[in-house]
Design an enzyme around this catalytic site. Structure first.
Site, PDB file in Angstrom:
ATOM      1  N   PRO A   2       0.743  -1.256  -0.006  1.00 13.28           N
ATOM      2  CA  PRO A   2      -0.121  -0.330  -0.080  1.00 13.28           C
ATOM      3  C   PRO A   2       0.713   1.379  -0.015  1.00 13.28           C
ATOM      4  O   PRO A   2       1.677   1.285   0.758  1.00 13.28           O
ATOM      5  CB  PRO A   2      -0.756  -0.145   1.290  1.00 13.28           C
ATOM      6  CG  PRO A   2      -0.466  -1.415   1.783  1.00 13.28           C
ATOM      7  CD  PRO A   2       0.577  -1.983   1.298  1.00 13.28           C
ATOM      8  N   GLU A   3       0.726   1.889  -1.020  1.00 17.35           N
ATOM      9  CA  GLU A   3       1.434   3.283  -1.083  1.00 17.35           C
ATOM     10  C   GLU A   3       0.424   4.336  -0.728  1.00 17.35           C
ATOM     11  O   GLU A   3      -0.936   4.228  -0.400  1.00 17.35           O
ATOM     12  CB  GLU A   3       1.860   3.534  -2.520  1.00 17.35           C
ATOM     13  CG  GLU A   3       2.875   2.395  -2.846  1.00 17.35           C
ATOM     14  CD  GLU A   3       3.491   2.801  -4.051  1.00 17.35           C
ATOM     15  OE1 GLU A   3       3.779   3.797  -4.712  1.00 17.35           O
ATOM     16  OE2 GLU A   3       4.017   1.676  -4.591  1.00 17.35           O
ATOM     17  N   HIS A 111      -4.017 -15.000   9.544  1.00 20.12           N
ATOM     18  CA  HIS A 111      -3.207 -13.758   9.387  1.00 20.12           C
ATOM     19  C   HIS A 111      -3.771 -12.479  10.208  1.00 20.12           C
ATOM     20  O   HIS A 111      -3.279 -11.292   9.901  1.00 20.12           O
ATOM     21  CB  HIS A 111      -2.684 -13.177   7.974  1.00 20.12           C
ATOM     22  CG  HIS A 111      -2.006 -14.496   7.360  1.00 20.12           C
ATOM     23  ND1 HIS A 111      -0.849 -14.939   7.927  1.00 20.12           N
ATOM     24  CD2 HIS A 111      -2.208 -15.287   6.390  1.00 20.12           C
ATOM     25  CE1 HIS A 111      -0.482 -15.996   7.073  1.00 20.12           C
ATOM     26  NE2 HIS A 111      -1.417 -16.031   6.457  1.00 20.12           N
ATOM     27  N   ARG A 130       2.578 -10.790   5.687  1.00 18.62           N
ATOM     28  CA  ARG A 130       4.040 -10.731   5.645  1.00 18.62           C
ATOM     29  C   ARG A 130       4.531 -10.046   6.973  1.00 18.62           C
ATOM     30  O   ARG A 130       5.648 -10.275   7.177  1.00 18.62           O
ATOM     31  CB  ARG A 130       4.603 -10.039   4.541  1.00 18.62           C
ATOM     32  CG  ARG A 130       4.342 -10.887   3.158  1.00 18.62           C
ATOM     33  CD  ARG A 130       4.674 -10.242   1.841  1.00 18.62           C
ATOM     34  NE  ARG A 130       6.046 -10.224   1.973  1.00 18.62           N
ATOM     35  CZ  ARG A 130       6.752  -9.606   0.936  1.00 18.62           C
ATOM     36  NH1 ARG A 130       5.933  -9.139  -0.125  1.00 18.62           N
ATOM     37  NH2 ARG A 130       8.116  -9.662   0.742  1.00 18.62           N
TER      38      ARG A 130
END
Ligand code: ZN
Length: 294
Positions: A2-3, A111, A130
């Protein structure tokens, strides 16, 4: 990853659900994400009301009525899901809980690392495959000196950013322009995807050295930065209809990428007969067109 546009989309998507809402329960299912989750965060969050939700660079900032700020970074794969627990189907086969105080919350996915329940029965779940995401809580007075925020460069969609600002920050740099665009100290919010897109839009090679970029090119770059980010935020907004998907996805803008993940595909400029190349640059995949980016 995500930017800025994706984090802005998350911010806009979450805001109506969390602002003005009281945090009832905070649950975490591990002690660390990228770094240790601060000790005592549960006590600081439970009972507090979220007054504001804002974005700075790729960080989400939840301002609480207790004078604290909860800061979150989505890392490489972090997502925030919103759900309404009042609408969840009750499992009839499940044995009845031993009274209302015996209420256990379990992560629904492998997760899911953090769950926050609100007084109106909304729930936000932080999911991160991650685990490069990060979370911290701090007193609002120290916002300008917080280690994640103090060195951040200007916000590209505000008046703090301009072609002159860009020029002065890169004029003496010997690094590649693409590497510089991704440097959060220079400009807040850009990552690999948008750096590739912006350079293609500007017709500037990712391998140009910063100190070789002239004033005119800086102007073109600054305009492309604003234009690409605005378009991506707009596209992200259209993915908000299903609010469960607020978290960190690339939204519909990924369908409009000009070079990113388009290796071997014809360049999108009609007049250009070349195709997109992918090269490893400082450990990241750089997508570009060698014909129209000089
Ligand atoms: Zn081209």
């Amino acid at each position: 990853m995500p930017e800025l546009p994706e984090v802005e989309t998350v911010c806009r998507g979450l805001r109506p659900h969390v602002v003005g809402n009281r945090i009832l329960r905070y649950h975490q299912f591990r002690e660390n994400l990228r770094w240790q989750i601060p000790f005592g965060i549960k006590d600081k969050l439970e009972g507090s009301i979220i007054e504001e939700l804002n974005r700075r660079g790729k960080f989400l900032l939840f301002k609480l009525n207790t004078g604290n700020i909860l800061i979150m970074h989505l890392g490489m794969s972090g997502r925030i899901l919103v759900s309404d627990t009042s609408k969840e189907k009750k499992d009839s086969k499940k044995p009845k809980e031993m009274g209302v105080f015996f209420h256990t919350v379990k992560p629904t996915g492998p997760h899911d690392h953090i769950i926050i329940d609100f007084s109106d029965q909304k729930r936000i779940t932080y999911n991160d495959v991650r685990r490069f995401g990060a979370i911290d809580i701090f007193k609002s007075e120290i916002i300008s000196s917080h280690q994640w925020l103090s060195k951040l460069g200007p916000e590209p969609l505000t008046n703090h950013f301009s072609s002159e600002v860009l020029k002065s920050s890169i004029k003496n740099k010997k690094s590649y322009i693409k590497t510089a665009l991704m440097d959060q100290k220079l400009l807040a919010g850009l990552g690999n995807i948008y750096a590739c897109e912006i350079l293609w839009e500007s017709r500037i090679s990712p391998f140009r050295l910063c100190l070789k970029i002239d004033n005119f090119e800086c102007e073109v770059l600054a305009n492309s930065i604003r234009e690409i980010l605005r378009k991506a935020i707009e596209a992200g907004g259209s993915s908000l209809r299903d609010f469960k998907k607020v978290g960190g996805d690339l939204g519909y803008f990924q369908n409009s990428f000009s070079v990113y993940s388009r290796e071997g595909i014809k360049c999108k400029r009609d007049e250009c007969g070349s195709s997109v190349q992918r090269v490893n640059q400082s450990g990241r995949s750089t997508f570009f067109c060698s014909e129209c980016q000089k």
